[in-house]
Design an enzyme around this catalytic site. Structure first.
Site, mmCIF file in Angstrom:
data_model
loop_
_atom_site.group_PDB
_atom_site.id
_atom_site.type_symbol
_atom_site.label_atom_id
_atom_site.label_comp_id
_atom_site.label_asym_id
_atom_site.label_seq_id
_atom_site.Cartn_x
_atom_site.Cartn_y
_atom_site.Cartn_z
ATOM 1 N N TYR A 1 -9.290 5.252 7.769
ATOM 2 C CA TYR A 1 -9.493 5.610 9.171
ATOM 3 C C TYR A 1 -10.497 6.758 9.175
ATOM 4 O O TYR A 1 -10.226 7.822 8.604
ATOM 5 C CB TYR A 1 -8.194 6.068 9.818
ATOM 6 N N PRO B 1 -4.563 -0.127 18.699
ATOM 7 C CA PRO B 1 -4.278 -0.535 17.316
ATOM 8 C C PRO B 1 -4.395 0.588 16.286
ATOM 9 O O PRO B 1 -4.120 0.346 15.111
ATOM 10 C CB PRO B 1 -5.329 -1.625 17.055
ATOM 11 N N TYR C 1 3.733 6.297 10.193
ATOM 12 C CA TYR C 1 2.899 5.170 9.770
ATOM 13 C C TYR C 1 3.731 4.108 9.062
ATOM 14 O O TYR C 1 3.553 2.902 9.310
ATOM 15 C CB TYR C 1 1.780 5.656 8.855
ATOM 16 N N LYS D 1 0.886 -0.400 15.185
ATOM 17 C CA LYS D 1 2.253 -0.491 15.688
ATOM 18 C C LYS D 1 2.550 -1.733 16.527
ATOM 19 O O LYS D 1 3.708 -2.015 16.823
ATOM 20 C CB LYS D 1 2.575 0.758 16.540
ATOM 21 N N HIS E 1 0.842 -1.198 0.000
ATOM 22 C CA HIS E 1 0.000 0.000 0.000
ATOM 23 C C HIS E 1 0.880 1.252 0.000
ATOM 24 O O HIS E 1 1.747 1.413 0.857
ATOM 25 C CB HIS E 1 -0.916 0.009 1.224
#
Length: 408
Positions: free
Chosen positions: A214, A306, A399, A310, A85
């Site tokens: 998200y 979550p 990220y 990580k 991704h």
């Protein structure tokens, strides 16, 4: 309830270099890396293989974790089936922001590949190596961690077993025995408990979006994730008072669609739940991450919500540091590096904790659990980070994963 085995008076003893408690992904990865480096290990796990594989966990791997799995020689299926991704979507107040991970980080990406599949690959590699692994071990206990000759004991098949070793790696999770065996007087605990949980549903349906979403909504947070092109994982923020039985499949899908923008919700493909569960959210760190010749790895030392993806990645960085240090110990006699493990690992752990805490605060609805000031700060953070190139770079570089530091 199973009847407890009564160990015999005869103790069966064996010798290894590194004894690993826990056969989750961190214990298996450490064992695989050390095996490839010619360092003997024995892994002891209190659960069965089926139980270990039955744990449903996240599946977003940082670039560093992907590289480490390749170094361990267990990446063939990941590279064939994992989904690379380049970006991730954030949705707040109807605004859709695509964080272009690859462009903002100089080419770094993440890999979507389920933790269950990582564990399966590592288990198969362990079996192929013929290196010892013991499942369904009872009463596992480390001993003499501060002494010259540490060892662990466990019970199985009516016998007490002892493994003498040079070092012990505690990879047995938050509820494991490794951390609990360290005197409380030497430990400092840091914790933040969040006033909500995540209701997760796994289904054999195509993902609603080609990248993760998200989303913040007044009804609560949403994560649209995936395991493959045909398997999806969705999460809803729910009160801690909710129970899984309160949520039928139909209720879940209806609520998920209500929290997504119409153009996204209209693409949603629903189906029966393969698994459904509620996980509370918390942040936790223990310091130090070592006690004598025992080293804590992964969830044994730290837990993250979550939201930042990580958990497994911080465990992988712990494994990386401990593995590289132990290779130096056995190949070059560099025992001086052992005392640096906790300090090095914790620097990255705390940065991962910060990002997970930041994302949790940024994307969730805290309702009455935050005062007016906190709500204003949350709004200001969203306006800055979502509308600033520097803010998006900050999110992107965390990220995809901060770089591993050198052990020297």
């Amino acid at each position: 309830m199973s009847k407890r085995l009564q160990p015999s008076s005869e103790t069966k003893t064996m010798r290894t270099q590194v004894a690993i408690i826990g056969a989750g992904p961190s214990g298996l990865l450490l064992g695989q890396l050390l095996h490839k480096a010619g360092i003997d290990t024995v892994i002891v796990e209190r659960q069965t293989p089926d139980y270990v594989l039955g744990r449903i966990r996240a599946g977003v791997l940082e670039q560093g974790s992907v590289d480490l799995l390749r170094e361990a020689g267990v990446s063939e299926r990941m590279d064939a089936e994992g989904l690379v991704h380049d970006g991730v979507e954030l949705l707040v107040g109807g605004q859709r922001i695509r964080v272009d991970l690859k462009a903002l980080t100089g080419g770094k990406t993440v890999m979507v590949y389920g933790q269950t599949e990582v564990t399966r690959d590592l288990m198969q590699a362990r079996a192929a190596s013929d290196a010892p692994i013991v499942y369904a071990a009872e009463n596992v206990q480390p001993h003499e961690m501060k002494g010259e000759q540490p060892y662990i004991t466990y019970e199985k098949d009516g016998h007490t077993h002892r493994i003498d070793c040079d070092y012990i790696a505690g990879c047995d999770g938050f509820h494991g025995i490794a951390r609990k065996s360290i005197p409380e007087s030497v430990l400092s605990h840091y914790e933040r408990v969040y006033p909500f949980g995540w209701l997760g549903l796994l289904s054999d349906t195509p993902p609603v979006n080609h990248e993760l979403i998200y989303a913040h909504h007044d009804r609560g947070f949403v994560l649209c994730s995936q395991r493959s092109l045909t398997r999806s994982r969705y999460y809803l923020q729910v009160p801690l008072t909710d129970h899984v039985d309160d949520w039928s499949d139909d209720r879940f899908w209806t609520e998920l669609k209500a929290r997504l923008p119409k153009e996204v919700g209209d693409r949603l493909v629903t189906g029966p739940a393969l698994e459904k569960s509620i996980a509370p959210l918390r942040s936790y760190v223990v310091e130090p991450m070592q006690y004598g010749k025992m080293f804590l790895v992964g969830d044994a030392a730290h837990i993250v919500p979550p939201t930042g993806a990580k958990g497994l990645n911080l465990a992988a960085s712990d494994v990386c540091y401990l593995y590289r240090i132990l290779v130096k110990v056995y190949r070059e006699g560099r025992t001086d590096l052992l005392e640096k493990y906790s300090e090095i690992a914790l620097r990255r752990v705390w940065k991962g904790e910060r990002f997970s805490w930041f994302m949790t605060n940024l994307m969730h609805d805290f309702g009455d659990h935050k005062d007016a000031w906190d709500h204003k700060m949350q709004q200001a953070d969203r306006e800055y980070f979502f509308n600033s190139h520097a803010g998006l770079v900050n999110i992107a570089e965390n990220y995809v994963g901060l770089p591993f530091e050198s052990i020297e």
